[in-house]
Design an enzyme around this catalytic site. Sequence first.
Site, PDB file in Angstrom:
ATOM      1  N   ILE A 142       0.688  -1.253  -0.114  1.00 21.67           N
ATOM      2  CA  ILE A 142      -0.142  -0.015  -0.065  1.00 21.67           C
ATOM      3  C   ILE A 142       1.084   1.147   0.083  1.00 21.67           C
ATOM      4  CG2 ILE A 142      -2.369  -1.038   1.148  1.00 21.67           C
ATOM      5  CD1 ILE A 142      -1.350  -0.083   3.559  1.00 21.67           C
ATOM      6  N   ASP A 143       0.331   2.335  -0.421  1.00 23.41           N
ATOM      7  CA  ASP A 143       1.222   3.599  -0.841  1.00 23.41           C
ATOM      8  C   ASP A 143       1.752   4.121   0.586  1.00 23.41           C
ATOM      9  OD1 ASP A 143       0.954   3.652  -3.406  1.00 23.41           O
ATOM     10  OD2 ASP A 143      -0.941   4.941  -3.332  1.00 23.41           O
ATOM     11  N   LYS A 144       2.930   4.865   0.537  1.00 21.63           N
ATOM     12  CA  LYS A 144       3.440   5.438   1.699  1.00 21.63           C
ATOM     13  C   LYS A 144       2.456   6.095   2.689  1.00 21.63           C
ATOM     14  CE  LYS A 144       6.351   9.187   3.272  1.00 21.63           C
ATOM     15  NZ  LYS A 144       7.194  10.389   2.735  1.00 21.63           N
ATOM     16  N   ARG A 243      -6.587   5.604  -5.918  1.00 20.91           N
ATOM     17  CA  ARG A 243      -6.444   6.884  -6.235  1.00 20.91           C
ATOM     18  C   ARG A 243      -6.616   7.292  -7.869  1.00 20.91           C
ATOM     19  NH1 ARG A 243      -0.635   7.377  -4.072  1.00 20.91           N
ATOM     20  NH2 ARG A 243      -0.918   9.832  -4.459  1.00 20.91           N
TER      21      ARG A 243
END
Length: 308
Positions: A142-144, A243
């Site tokens: 998962i993204d930062k 996103r």
Amino acid sequence: MDETESEPTRWQVEAEQNGERIDKLLSDALDGVSRTQIQQWIKDGHARVDGRNVKPNYKLSGGQVVDLAIPDPEPLDIAAENIPLDVVYEDGDVIVINKPRGLVVHPAPGHYSGTLVNALMHHCKDLSGINGVMRPGIVHRIDKDTSGLLMIAKNDQAHASLAEQLKEHSVTRKYVALVHGNLQHDHGTIDAPIGRDSYDRKLYTVTDKNSKHAVTHFAVLERFDGYTLVELKLETGRTHQIRVHLKFIGHPLVGDPSYGRSKGMTMDGQALHAQILGFTHPRTGERLEFEAPIPEDMADLLHRLRNL
């Protein structure tokens, strides 16, 4: 070769795969392994077509046989760092972590410390090596600036099982997100292919060019004045999928620095949380499901909206 290999895995090329590149076929078959890693294995001679070494861009023909013998992992040289971890579940095969917003999942060139992998190396030494020395144990990401649940494999058998479940879409991955605007429908599906943005290679966009199939399901949880809280269920797991898809339908994530809006409610990182994660245990066959509460910063934002 000096490197030792595992027993090869074999694929028969189907008629509909005629003309497909070998690196793409293997990338699709090994969903938890990066395409860059697969290309390196092909260059190093670990993948063969009908017994012959080929290049990563080799185009296959129906009926051919592809063998891949994954090399034994190199010794891990990522520094162990005593970074606190929120361990939701752990046994001899799998760890489930509730990742805080702001923590990068794995090292990358120029950024070798302060990541989840560095923390895992301190927490336990037995991580799968399928994804190489930079991403030990990492099956999915998962993204930062996204918080929430991640599953990590402690050995290659567990990694292969979890990666196959991701490929078969049998892993339950549900997110909760706050988006701009009021969605017209209470639930729906976003089915739109995603590829790199031709104007900015760091970003992704909905495109038919060099793209991958991507599907996100959504359901409205709560409506506010100018904002909507939604649950999102991933069918595929493309980079920045949620996103990009939310921007595509005109309802970008609150706080998203790359795909969001500069006006209105904001927070430090996007208002996106991987809340529910479910999978079949790779050794016992038991179905496991975990839930992580919405983090405090996102909960505070929702509280403000409810009290406007």
